[in-house]
Each structure stands twice: as structure tokens, then as C-alpha cells.
Design a protein around this motif. Structure first.
Motif, PDB file in Angstrom:
ATOM      1  N   GLN A   1       0.851   9.890   0.252  1.00 24.67           N
ATOM      2  CA  GLN A   1       0.180  10.574   1.411  1.00 24.67           C
ATOM      3  C   GLN A   1       0.248  12.204   1.132  1.00 24.67           C
ATOM      4  OE1 GLN A   1       2.584   8.038   2.412  1.00 24.67           O
ATOM      5  NE2 GLN A   1       0.916   6.655   2.698  1.00 24.67           N
ATOM      6  N   LEU A   2       1.544  12.637   0.746  1.00 25.16           N
ATOM      7  CA  LEU A   2       1.869  14.044   0.620  1.00 25.16           C
ATOM      8  C   LEU A   2       1.984  14.515  -0.781  1.00 25.16           C
ATOM      9  CD1 LEU A   2       4.499  13.691   3.177  1.00 25.16           C
ATOM     10  CD2 LEU A   2       2.638  14.548   3.757  1.00 25.16           C
ATOM     11  N   GLY A   3       1.640  13.908  -1.795  1.00 27.92           N
ATOM     12  CA  GLY A   3       1.859  14.619  -3.129  1.00 27.92           C
ATOM     13  C   GLY A   3       3.350  14.899  -3.423  1.00 27.92           C
ATOM     14  N   SER A   4       3.154  16.271  -4.215  1.00 29.52           N
ATOM     15  CA  SER A   4       4.368  16.760  -4.594  1.00 29.52           C
ATOM     16  C   SER A   4       5.337  17.060  -3.398  1.00 29.52           C
ATOM     17  CB  SER A   4       4.259  17.622  -5.491  1.00 29.52           C
ATOM     18  OG  SER A   4       3.464  18.880  -4.990  1.00 29.52           O
ATOM     19  N   TYR A   5       4.730  17.169  -2.295  1.00 30.66           N
ATOM     20  CA  TYR A   5       5.441  17.681  -1.013  1.00 30.66           C
ATOM     21  C   TYR A   5       6.256  16.637  -0.507  1.00 30.66           C
ATOM     22  CZ  TYR A   5       2.313  21.947  -0.830  1.00 30.66           C
ATOM     23  OH  TYR A   5       1.578  22.810  -1.263  1.00 30.66           O
ATOM     24  N   ALA A   6       6.028  15.519  -1.004  1.00 31.14           N
ATOM     25  CA  ALA A   6       6.807  14.427  -0.405  1.00 31.14           C
ATOM     26  C   ALA A   6       8.059  14.283  -0.409  1.00 31.14           C
ATOM     27  CB  ALA A   6       6.440  13.085  -1.019  1.00 31.14           C
ATOM     28  N   LYS A   7       8.669  14.692  -1.549  1.00 28.39           N
ATOM     29  CA  LYS A   7      10.296  14.599  -1.666  1.00 28.39           C
ATOM     30  C   LYS A   7      11.009  15.741  -0.906  1.00 28.39           C
ATOM     31  CE  LYS A   7      11.717  11.451  -4.283  1.00 28.39           C
ATOM     32  NZ  LYS A   7      12.793  10.373  -3.883  1.00 28.39           N
ATOM     33  N   PRO A   8      10.378  17.118  -1.158  1.00 26.23           N
ATOM     34  CA  PRO A   8      11.109  17.920  -0.047  1.00 26.23           C
ATOM     35  C   PRO A   8      11.011  17.713   1.487  1.00 26.23           C
ATOM     36  CG  PRO A   8       9.271  19.042  -1.131  1.00 26.23           C
ATOM     37  CD  PRO A   8       9.430  17.752  -1.840  1.00 26.23           C
TER      38      PRO A   8
ATOM     39  N   TRP B   1       0.874  -1.050   0.065  1.00 27.29           N
ATOM     40  CA  TRP B   1      -0.017   0.028  -0.008  1.00 27.29           C
ATOM     41  C   TRP B   1       0.968   1.154  -0.047  1.00 27.29           C
ATOM     42  CZ3 TRP B   1      -2.979  -1.752   4.920  1.00 27.29           C
ATOM     43  CH2 TRP B   1      -3.843  -3.099   4.603  1.00 27.29           C
ATOM     44  N   TRP B   2       1.810   1.165   0.874  1.00 27.37           N
ATOM     45  CA  TRP B   2       2.866   2.341   1.165  1.00 27.37           C
ATOM     46  C   TRP B   2       3.665   2.691  -0.182  1.00 27.37           C
ATOM     47  CZ3 TRP B   2       4.127   0.000   6.319  1.00 27.37           C
ATOM     48  CH2 TRP B   2       3.148   0.396   7.297  1.00 27.37           C
ATOM     49  N   ASN B   3       4.157   1.549  -0.861  1.00 26.20           N
ATOM     50  CA  ASN B   3       5.173   1.784  -2.076  1.00 26.20           C
ATOM     51  C   ASN B   3       4.876   0.836  -3.276  1.00 26.20           C
ATOM     52  OD1 ASN B   3       7.442   3.669  -1.094  1.00 26.20           O
ATOM     53  ND2 ASN B   3       7.338   2.330   0.684  1.00 26.20           N
ATOM     54  N   PRO B   4       3.636   1.001  -3.556  1.00 25.41           N
ATOM     55  CA  PRO B   4       3.374   0.181  -4.675  1.00 25.41           C
ATOM     56  C   PRO B   4       4.128   0.164  -5.918  1.00 25.41           C
ATOM     57  CG  PRO B   4       1.640   2.030  -4.464  1.00 25.41           C
ATOM     58  CD  PRO B   4       2.568   2.233  -3.297  1.00 25.41           C
ATOM     59  N   GLU B   5       4.856   1.278  -6.104  1.00 29.82           N
ATOM     60  CA  GLU B   5       5.599   1.346  -7.590  1.00 29.82           C
ATOM     61  C   GLU B   5       6.890   0.812  -6.976  1.00 29.82           C
ATOM     62  OE1 GLU B   5       4.333   2.752 -10.103  1.00 29.82           O
ATOM     63  OE2 GLU B   5       2.662   3.753  -9.184  1.00 29.82           O
ATOM     64  N   LYS B   6       7.300   0.486  -5.877  1.00 37.83           N
ATOM     65  CA  LYS B   6       8.772   0.188  -5.624  1.00 37.83           C
ATOM     66  C   LYS B   6       9.003  -1.096  -5.103  1.00 37.83           C
ATOM     67  CE  LYS B   6      10.519   4.926  -4.968  1.00 37.83           C
ATOM     68  NZ  LYS B   6      10.901   5.740  -3.802  1.00 37.83           N
TER      69      LYS B   6
ATOM     70  N   THR C   1      10.626   6.799   4.480  1.00 39.27           N
ATOM     71  CA  THR C   1      10.234   6.261   3.223  1.00 39.27           C
ATOM     72  C   THR C   1       8.996   5.506   3.249  1.00 39.27           C
ATOM     73  OG1 THR C   1      11.878   4.683   3.185  1.00 39.27           O
ATOM     74  CG2 THR C   1      12.440   6.577   1.793  1.00 39.27           C
ATOM     75  N   ASP C   2       8.476   5.093   4.315  1.00 37.18           N
ATOM     76  CA  ASP C   2       7.334   4.159   4.193  1.00 37.18           C
ATOM     77  C   ASP C   2       6.154   4.990   4.375  1.00 37.18           C
ATOM     78  OD1 ASP C   2       7.835   1.687   3.911  1.00 37.18           O
ATOM     79  OD2 ASP C   2       7.887   1.063   6.104  1.00 37.18           O
ATOM     80  N   TYR C   3       6.204   6.054   5.308  1.00 36.42           N
ATOM     81  CA  TYR C   3       5.008   7.071   5.727  1.00 36.42           C
ATOM     82  C   TYR C   3       4.964   8.273   4.966  1.00 36.42           C
ATOM     83  CZ  TYR C   3       4.299   3.637   9.351  1.00 36.42           C
ATOM     84  OH  TYR C   3       4.039   2.370  10.017  1.00 36.42           O
ATOM     85  N   LEU C   4       6.182   8.847   4.641  1.00 35.32           N
ATOM     86  CA  LEU C   4       6.092  10.452   4.024  1.00 35.32           C
ATOM     87  C   LEU C   4       6.346   9.995   2.489  1.00 35.32           C
ATOM     88  CD1 LEU C   4       8.540  12.316   6.344  1.00 35.32           C
ATOM     89  CD2 LEU C   4       5.840  11.948   6.635  1.00 35.32           C
TER      90      LEU C   4
END
Lengths: 232, 122
Positions: free
Chosen positions: B88-95, A160-165, B81-84
Motif C-alpha cells: 500500500q505504502l511502498g518505501s514509506y511502509a517501514k517508517p 493479499w496483504w502479506n503475500p511474501e510472509k 502489519t496487515d494494512y500498512l
């Protein structure tokens, strides 16, 4: 019996909703969930779901049945319905819904494709076939039987968390099926492709995949074998 | 279980090995410390000081600290890298991920320096 069905048509609905139908079941018979869905469809023909073989072979009718993923065609109603006599059907979690109980499996298949689910052998092809000893063949038991119903991968929080990876339990079961195959010669390349932090190592051994697999397979064990191969 | 480690150059394998070996070392250190505390019920400063002033204990403590830092980094990076994620955060995830990672690396470096200073000053 009260049957609650997740309904969503992206073309007409702003958001999903639950439709409740009162279905009268024939007495003295323990129907499968798929039979109940067929009765529900008689009440409301607009209910959408996938089905094909209706005997647990094709893997089309994977769905969330009273909170647990399973195949509607081989899940007896008596196994999932409690004293409240209520059946709740939702689509497989974590994937985009195309309509009602039909999900878009593109991500699932992409992950499956990544593991190269076919035999790779760089040796010249023999006249008839590549032979295996009974012991070598036995190693594939519990791996080749997967029908790709997606019940396992869609019950896995890491997927669910990383479906692309994260490849997910279904893809990894197949990855090990070819790693364990004595006729395959690309073990090294297969392992190299799985060594990143996401493809295999996002498996936390939650074992949801094991508890929902309609074929009784054990993807967690296969993933453990892959990890062992990577550190040996 | 751990053999020749032919695939250690892969980040996932390296992280996995760090996490497992550091967990084993931390367990040994913790059990050792508990044993020491049980063996010395009326612990006094001198006994405590004598334990940590021995070169062997100092090196063992510093190696454990180093492994603890590795354990922290792998664990926290995994949580981030699991939760953020973009889910969940769209384009804000990376920064947001980068910001959290910088914060955690800074904290780990601070702990490592502080810990080294504490162990070496006894």
C-alpha cells in the motif's frame, strides 16, 4: 450471453480494460465456463488464459468467475450466471497479471516451497516401502487432494496483504499434510519454521479458502490443527 | 487446548497465547463487573469503593489491566502489519509502521501507568 473479460497486455496496454463479447451459446446445453472462453477465443483469438486437462485435475484454469474464484473447466455456466445472463471473468486476485487471465504464480509457489512439501524421514530406508496403518493413512484424506490451482490463496485477504510472509491456505494445507503423516520425522522442525507471527498466525479464519476450493477441501481446519500443534 | 507450550519461544505462538488468554480474562472480568452492577442496582460510592479497596480485587484488576495492554499491543501490531505494508505504502511502509508502533507503545504505557494509579488510589 454477454461475456466480459479482463484484458491486459503489459507490453501494449497502459492499463487493464474490460472487453465485452456477445457469445451465442448452443441451446439445450449447460456449458462449462471454459467452453464459453473457447467460444470467446474464436471471436477474438488474442484472449489469453491457461488450461490443460479440462476436467478439474491440473488446476491450470483457476480464475475469478463472476466474483468468485473457481476452475473454469468444472464450473457450469448455470451455477454462476444470474438472470442478467452475464458472465464476468477476471484473473485470480492479488497476483501480478502476465496477460489477460494469466497470473504470475511465483509468490504462490515460493510459499508452497517454504513448507517443504515432501516427506522427510531420517530413518534408514526399508527394503520395500514405509508402511502405514489404515488409520494413519486416513489422516491424509482431505489434505493430499490439493491440485495447487491457487483459488484458495488468492481469495484470502491475509494473502493479499502479506503475500511474501503469510504462507496462505494452499501451502498450509500441504504443511499439515506432512505434519499429519506418520512416516514424516521432522514434525518439530516443521513446527519451528511455522511459529513466526506471519506464516500461520495471519489466518483469521475468514474461510474464503473453504468456500472457493474446487476440490471441496478445508484449509481452515488444517490451519486450526497446525495452531493446536504449536500450542500443545 | 493449550498444553506444554514447547513452541512459546516463537513470537507468533506467544502472541497467539497472549491474545487468547487475555481475551478469556477480559471476558471473565467484564462478566464479573456486569454481575456486580446487576446485584447492586442502587450503587453508591461506598459500595464501589469497598469492592475496589479489597486486595484481591485490586490485584485482579491490575492483572486484567496488564492483560488488556498485551491484548492491545498484539491486536494493534497485527492491524499495522496487515494494512500498512509496502504493497500500500511502498518505501514509506517501514517508517510509518515504526512511527505508529512507537505511538501505540507510548499510549499503552500511559494507560498502564494511569490505570495502576487509578486502581491503587481507591
Amino acid at each position: 450471453m454477454l461475456v466480459s473479460i479482463y484484458r491486459y497486455n503489459p507490453e501494449t496496454d497502459d492499463k487493464p480494460y474490460t472487453q465485452s463479447l456477445e457469445i451465442k451459446l448452443p441451446e439445450g446445453k449447460d456449458l462449462m465456463v471454459l467452453d464459453v472462453l473457447a467460444l470467446a477465443k474464436q471471436e477474438d483469438p488474442s484472449v489469453a488464459y491457461r488450461r490443460s486437462c479440462r476436467e478439474g485435475v491440473c488446476g491450470s484454469d483457476g480464475m475469478n468467475i463472476n466474483g468468485t474464484n473457481g476452475l473454469a473447466c468444472i464450473t457450469p455456466v448455470s451455477n454462476v450466471v444470474g438472470p442478467d445472463n452475464k458472465l464476468t471473468l477476471r484473473p485470480l486476485p492479488g497476483l501480478p497479471v502476465i496477460r489477460d487471465l494469466v497470473v504470475d504464480l511465483t509468490t504462490f509457489y515460493k510459499q508452497f516451497e517454504k513448507v517443504k512439501p515432501y516427506l522427510v524421514n531420517d530413518q534408514p530406508a526399508p527394503d520395500k516401502e514405509r508402511l502405514q496403518s489404515p488409520e494413519e493413512r486416513k489422516k491424509l484424506d482431505g489434505l493430499y487432494e490439493c491440485i495447487l490451482c491457487a483459488c484458495c490463496s488468492t481469495s484470502c485477504p491475509s494473502f493479499w496483504w502479506n503475500p511474501e510472509k503469510f504462507i496462505g491456505p494452499a501451502g498450509l494445507l500441504q504443511a499439515y499434510r506432512f505434519l499429519a503423516d506418520s512416516r514424516d520425522t521432522s514434525t518439530e522442525q516443521r513446527l519451528e519454521a511455522l511459529g513466526d507471527p506471519f506464516s500461520v498466525f495471519r489466518c483469521r479464519g475468514i474461510m474464503n479458502c473453504v468456500s472457493v476450493c474446487p476440490k471441496g477441501l478445508n484449509p481452515t481446519r488444517a490451519i486450526g490443527h497446525i495452531k493446536s500443534m504449536l500450542v500443545s | 487446548m493449550v498444553g506444554k507450550l514447547n513452541y512459546l519461544h516463537n513470537r507468533g505462538v506467544l502472541d497467539w497465547v497472549i491474545q487468547r488468554t487475555s481475551a478469556a480474562l477480559l471476558a471473565i472480568y467484564t462478566i464479573g463487573m456486569i454481575g456486580f452492577l446487576i446485584a447492586n442496582p442502587n450503587l453508591e460510592f461506598e459500595t464501589w469503593r469497598n469492592l475496589f479497596s479489597s486486595p484481591l480485587m485490586r490485584v485482579f484488576s491490575l492483572v486484567t489491566l496488564l492483560f488488556l495492554c498485551g491484548h492491545m499491543w498484539v491486536g494493534m501490531w497485527t492491524v499495522i502489519t496487515d494494512y500498512l505494508t509496502p504493497l500500500q505504502l511502498g518505501s514509506y511502509a517501514k517508517p510509518i509502521q515504526s512511527l505508529c508502533q512507537i505511538g501505540i507503545i507510548s499510549l499503552i504505557i500511559f494507560y498502564a501507568i494511569w490505570g495502576t494509579f487509578v486502581f491503587w488510589s481507591i
